[in-house]
Motif scaffolding. Sequence first.
Motif, PDB file in Angstrom:
ATOM      1  N   GLY A  23       0.814  -1.203   0.000  1.00 36.00           N
ATOM      2  CA  GLY A  23       0.000   0.000   0.000  1.00 36.00           C
ATOM      3  C   GLY A  23       0.852   1.258   0.000  1.00 36.00           C
ATOM      4  O   GLY A  23       2.023   1.242  -0.359  1.00 36.00           O
ATOM      5  N   SER A  24       0.243   2.373   0.417  1.00 31.46           N
ATOM      6  CA  SER A  24       0.928   3.657   0.436  1.00 31.46           C
ATOM      7  C   SER A  24       1.361   4.020   1.849  1.00 31.46           C
ATOM      8  O   SER A  24       0.897   3.428   2.824  1.00 31.46           O
ATOM      9  CB  SER A  24       0.009   4.739  -0.125  1.00 31.46           C
ATOM     10  OG  SER A  24      -0.325   4.476  -1.469  1.00 31.46           O
ATOM     11  N   VAL A  25       2.226   5.011   1.940  1.00 33.63           N
ATOM     12  CA  VAL A  25       2.717   5.448   3.247  1.00 33.63           C
ATOM     13  C   VAL A  25       1.559   5.980   4.094  1.00 33.63           C
ATOM     14  O   VAL A  25       1.433   5.647   5.271  1.00 33.63           O
ATOM     15  CB  VAL A  25       3.803   6.529   3.081  1.00 33.63           C
ATOM     16  CG1 VAL A  25       4.221   7.074   4.455  1.00 33.63           C
ATOM     17  CG2 VAL A  25       5.013   5.966   2.354  1.00 33.63           C
ATOM     18  N   SER A  59       7.733   5.989   6.746  1.00 32.59           N
ATOM     19  CA  SER A  59       7.027   4.781   7.186  1.00 32.59           C
ATOM     20  C   SER A  59       7.344   4.445   8.636  1.00 32.59           C
ATOM     21  O   SER A  59       6.562   3.768   9.311  1.00 32.59           O
ATOM     22  CB  SER A  59       7.388   3.604   6.279  1.00 32.59           C
ATOM     23  OG  SER A  59       6.849   3.790   4.987  1.00 32.59           O
ATOM     24  N   ALA A  60       8.495   4.914   9.130  1.00 33.31           N
ATOM     25  CA  ALA A  60       8.876   4.683  10.526  1.00 33.31           C
ATOM     26  C   ALA A  60       8.183   5.656  11.474  1.00 33.31           C
ATOM     27  O   ALA A  60       8.357   5.570  12.692  1.00 33.31           O
ATOM     28  CB  ALA A  60      10.389   4.792  10.683  1.00 33.31           C
ATOM     29  N   GLY A  61       7.392   6.595  10.930  1.00 35.47           N
ATOM     30  CA  GLY A  61       6.662   7.529  11.778  1.00 35.47           C
ATOM     31  C   GLY A  61       7.422   8.783  12.137  1.00 35.47           C
ATOM     32  O   GLY A  61       7.013   9.514  13.048  1.00 35.47           O
ATOM     33  N   VAL A  62       8.505   9.082  11.429  1.00 34.75           N
ATOM     34  CA  VAL A  62       9.268  10.301  11.697  1.00 34.75           C
ATOM     35  C   VAL A  62       8.685  11.442  10.866  1.00 34.75           C
ATOM     36  O   VAL A  62       8.581  11.344   9.642  1.00 34.75           O
ATOM     37  CB  VAL A  62      10.755  10.117  11.362  1.00 34.75           C
ATOM     38  CG1 VAL A  62      11.518  11.421  11.605  1.00 34.75           C
ATOM     39  CG2 VAL A  62      11.352   8.998  12.202  1.00 34.75           C
ATOM     40  N   VAL A  63       8.289  12.513  11.549  1.00 36.54           N
ATOM     41  CA  VAL A  63       7.710  13.687  10.894  1.00 36.54           C
ATOM     42  C   VAL A  63       8.707  14.833  10.958  1.00 36.54           C
ATOM     43  O   VAL A  63       9.231  15.146  12.030  1.00 36.54           O
ATOM     44  CB  VAL A  63       6.400  14.109  11.581  1.00 36.54           C
ATOM     45  CG1 VAL A  63       5.827  15.360  10.932  1.00 36.54           C
ATOM     46  CG2 VAL A  63       5.390  12.968  11.559  1.00 36.54           C
ATOM     47  N   THR A  64       8.987  15.446   9.820  1.00 39.34           N
ATOM     48  CA  THR A  64       9.903  16.581   9.773  1.00 39.34           C
ATOM     49  C   THR A  64       9.206  17.747   9.089  1.00 39.34           C
ATOM     50  O   THR A  64       8.649  17.595   7.999  1.00 39.34           O
ATOM     51  CB  THR A  64      11.193  16.238   9.009  1.00 39.34           C
ATOM     52  OG1 THR A  64      11.811  15.098   9.613  1.00 39.34           O
ATOM     53  CG2 THR A  64      12.165  17.409   9.038  1.00 39.34           C
ATOM     54  N   VAL A  65       9.226  18.892   9.750  1.00 38.08           N
ATOM     55  CA  VAL A  65       8.635  20.106   9.187  1.00 38.08           C
ATOM     56  C   VAL A  65       9.768  21.091   8.921  1.00 38.08           C
ATOM     57  O   VAL A  65      10.588  21.365   9.807  1.00 38.08           O
ATOM     58  CB  VAL A  65       7.618  20.733  10.159  1.00 38.08           C
ATOM     59  CG1 VAL A  65       7.010  21.994   9.555  1.00 38.08           C
ATOM     60  CG2 VAL A  65       6.523  19.728  10.503  1.00 38.08           C
ATOM     61  N   SER A  66       9.816  21.611   7.710  1.00 41.14           N
ATOM     62  CA  SER A  66      10.888  22.534   7.347  1.00 41.14           C
ATOM     63  C   SER A  66      10.320  23.691   6.534  1.00 41.14           C
ATOM     64  O   SER A  66       9.278  23.554   5.879  1.00 41.14           O
ATOM     65  CB  SER A  66      11.977  21.806   6.554  1.00 41.14           C
ATOM     66  OG  SER A  66      11.429  21.177   5.412  1.00 41.14           O
ATOM     67  N   THR A 104      10.884  18.379  14.429  1.00 38.52           N
ATOM     68  CA  THR A 104      10.811  16.926  14.272  1.00 38.52           C
ATOM     69  C   THR A 104       9.766  16.365  15.220  1.00 38.52           C
ATOM     70  O   THR A 104       9.751  16.689  16.414  1.00 38.52           O
ATOM     71  CB  THR A 104      12.174  16.264  14.572  1.00 38.52           C
ATOM     72  OG1 THR A 104      13.153  16.794  13.684  1.00 38.52           O
ATOM     73  CG2 THR A 104      12.084  14.759  14.362  1.00 38.52           C
ATOM     74  N   GLY A 105       8.877  15.539  14.683  1.00 39.31           N
ATOM     75  CA  GLY A 105       7.833  14.942  15.498  1.00 39.31           C
ATOM     76  C   GLY A 105       7.707  13.457  15.243  1.00 39.31           C
ATOM     77  O   GLY A 105       8.477  12.867  14.476  1.00 39.31           O
ATOM     78  N   THR A 106       6.714  12.849  15.872  1.00 37.30           N
ATOM     79  CA  THR A 106       6.484  11.403  15.764  1.00 37.30           C
ATOM     80  C   THR A 106       5.026  11.135  15.463  1.00 37.30           C
ATOM     81  O   THR A 106       4.137  11.661  16.145  1.00 37.30           O
ATOM     82  CB  THR A 106       6.871  10.690  17.067  1.00 37.30           C
ATOM     83  OG1 THR A 106       8.233  10.977  17.379  1.00 37.30           O
ATOM     84  CG2 THR A 106       6.694   9.190  16.927  1.00 37.30           C
ATOM     85  N   LYS A 129      -9.753   8.662   9.638  1.00 41.63           N
ATOM     86  CA  LYS A 129      -8.472   8.699  10.333  1.00 41.63           C
ATOM     87  C   LYS A 129      -7.337   8.290   9.402  1.00 41.63           C
ATOM     88  O   LYS A 129      -7.505   7.409   8.553  1.00 41.63           O
ATOM     89  CB  LYS A 129      -8.512   7.795  11.557  1.00 41.63           C
ATOM     90  CG  LYS A 129      -9.459   8.296  12.648  1.00 41.63           C
ATOM     91  CD  LYS A 129      -9.464   7.379  13.853  1.00 41.63           C
ATOM     92  CE  LYS A 129     -10.397   7.928  14.939  1.00 41.63           C
ATOM     93  NZ  LYS A 129     -10.428   7.032  16.122  1.00 41.63           N
ATOM     94  N   VAL A 130      -6.183   8.934   9.598  1.00 45.60           N
ATOM     95  CA  VAL A 130      -5.017   8.696   8.742  1.00 45.60           C
ATOM     96  C   VAL A 130      -4.012   7.807   9.461  1.00 45.60           C
ATOM     97  O   VAL A 130      -3.701   8.050  10.639  1.00 45.60           O
ATOM     98  CB  VAL A 130      -4.363  10.020   8.326  1.00 45.60           C
ATOM     99  CG1 VAL A 130      -3.091   9.772   7.520  1.00 45.60           C
ATOM    100  CG2 VAL A 130      -5.349  10.876   7.527  1.00 45.60           C
ATOM    101  N   PHE A 131      -3.516   6.798   8.754  1.00 42.53           N
ATOM    102  CA  PHE A 131      -2.528   5.872   9.295  1.00 42.53           C
ATOM    103  C   PHE A 131      -1.242   5.972   8.493  1.00 42.53           C
ATOM    104  O   PHE A 131      -1.245   6.315   7.309  1.00 42.53           O
ATOM    105  CB  PHE A 131      -3.056   4.434   9.235  1.00 42.53           C
ATOM    106  CG  PHE A 131      -4.209   4.157  10.159  1.00 42.53           C
ATOM    107  CD1 PHE A 131      -4.016   3.487  11.367  1.00 42.53           C
ATOM    108  CD2 PHE A 131      -5.497   4.571   9.820  1.00 42.53           C
ATOM    109  CE1 PHE A 131      -5.091   3.255  12.221  1.00 42.53           C
ATOM    110  CE2 PHE A 131      -6.567   4.328  10.668  1.00 42.53           C
ATOM    111  CZ  PHE A 131      -6.369   3.662  11.871  1.00 42.53           C
ATOM    112  N   VAL A 132      -0.122   5.640   9.173  1.00 39.39           N
ATOM    113  CA  VAL A 132       1.192   5.615   8.530  1.00 39.39           C
ATOM    114  C   VAL A 132       1.643   4.167   8.382  1.00 39.39           C
ATOM    115  O   VAL A 132       1.562   3.383   9.329  1.00 39.39           O
ATOM    116  CB  VAL A 132       2.221   6.398   9.368  1.00 39.39           C
ATOM    117  CG1 VAL A 132       3.597   6.341   8.723  1.00 39.39           C
ATOM    118  CG2 VAL A 132       1.770   7.863   9.515  1.00 39.39           C
ATOM    119  N   ASN A 133       2.093   3.823   7.182  1.00 40.75           N
ATOM    120  CA  ASN A 133       2.469   2.444   6.888  1.00 40.75           C
ATOM    121  C   ASN A 133       3.930   2.333   6.468  1.00 40.75           C
ATOM    122  O   ASN A 133       4.447   3.205   5.814  1.00 40.75           O
ATOM    123  CB  ASN A 133       1.602   1.903   5.753  1.00 40.75           C
ATOM    124  CG  ASN A 133       0.118   2.001   6.089  1.00 40.75           C
ATOM    125  OD1 ASN A 133      -0.464   1.101   6.654  1.00 40.75           O
ATOM    126  ND2 ASN A 133      -0.501   3.151   5.740  1.00 40.75           N
TER     127      ASN A 133
END
Length: 216
Positions: free
Chosen positions: A28-30, A130-137, A167-169, A212-216
């Motif tokens: 599937g998708s991320v 996919s590991a759940g690492v969120v980066t905002v720049s 950086t978030g999770t 709801k949105v999921f991360v894969n």
Amino acid sequence: MRTRTLLTLVGAVAALSLPAAVPASAAGSVLTTGSAGGSAAAVGDVLTAPLASGTSATLYSSATGTSGVTCTTSQFTATVTDNPAAPGTATEKVTAHTFDSSSCSSNVSGVLGVNSITVDNLPYNATVTSAGVVTVSPASGSTIQTTVKLRTLLGTVTCVYQAPSLTGTASNADNSISFTNQQFTKTSGSSLCFSSGYFTAKYAPVTDNGAKVFVN
């Protein structure tokens, strides 16, 4: 006999070829909606999330302190710009990040209240792995910036804070994105504006048109 052998061989070849095709479709998708491995969030979809129920967004003067600004109402909005197959990295544009000043308070000595908190220089770029690492720049040549206007006995004090990135999770447990002690540096403001601001907030649930949105 020869026909049976040929059919058996064809069946074996077909069986061997199936596993190679399954992972690609199963991956599937991320970013998916409704469930992990569910329908892919489409490019152009708008994702929104309020603060998680019962939590607050804080901008404190230190990573371990409790002096600063607290808000109980905040929301972000982002648009999906790329959502590749998992595992991978999805990209978004953060188009809005708001704080309701009526829900904000400050316990800084000399400060009577919070007039406004404005997130500047939008849109920001965001990535979700996919590991759940969120980066905002920020956009090239820009910076992440927040302007806080505090009410004091001497009038309104304007504090401007900047950060190179955040950086978030992301978590599928509650469809959340969490930021913890993300450091901002004061670039302008009076002595009532603390020199560094540490931002902490948990946004949940992240939704795409109500799903709801999921991360894969």
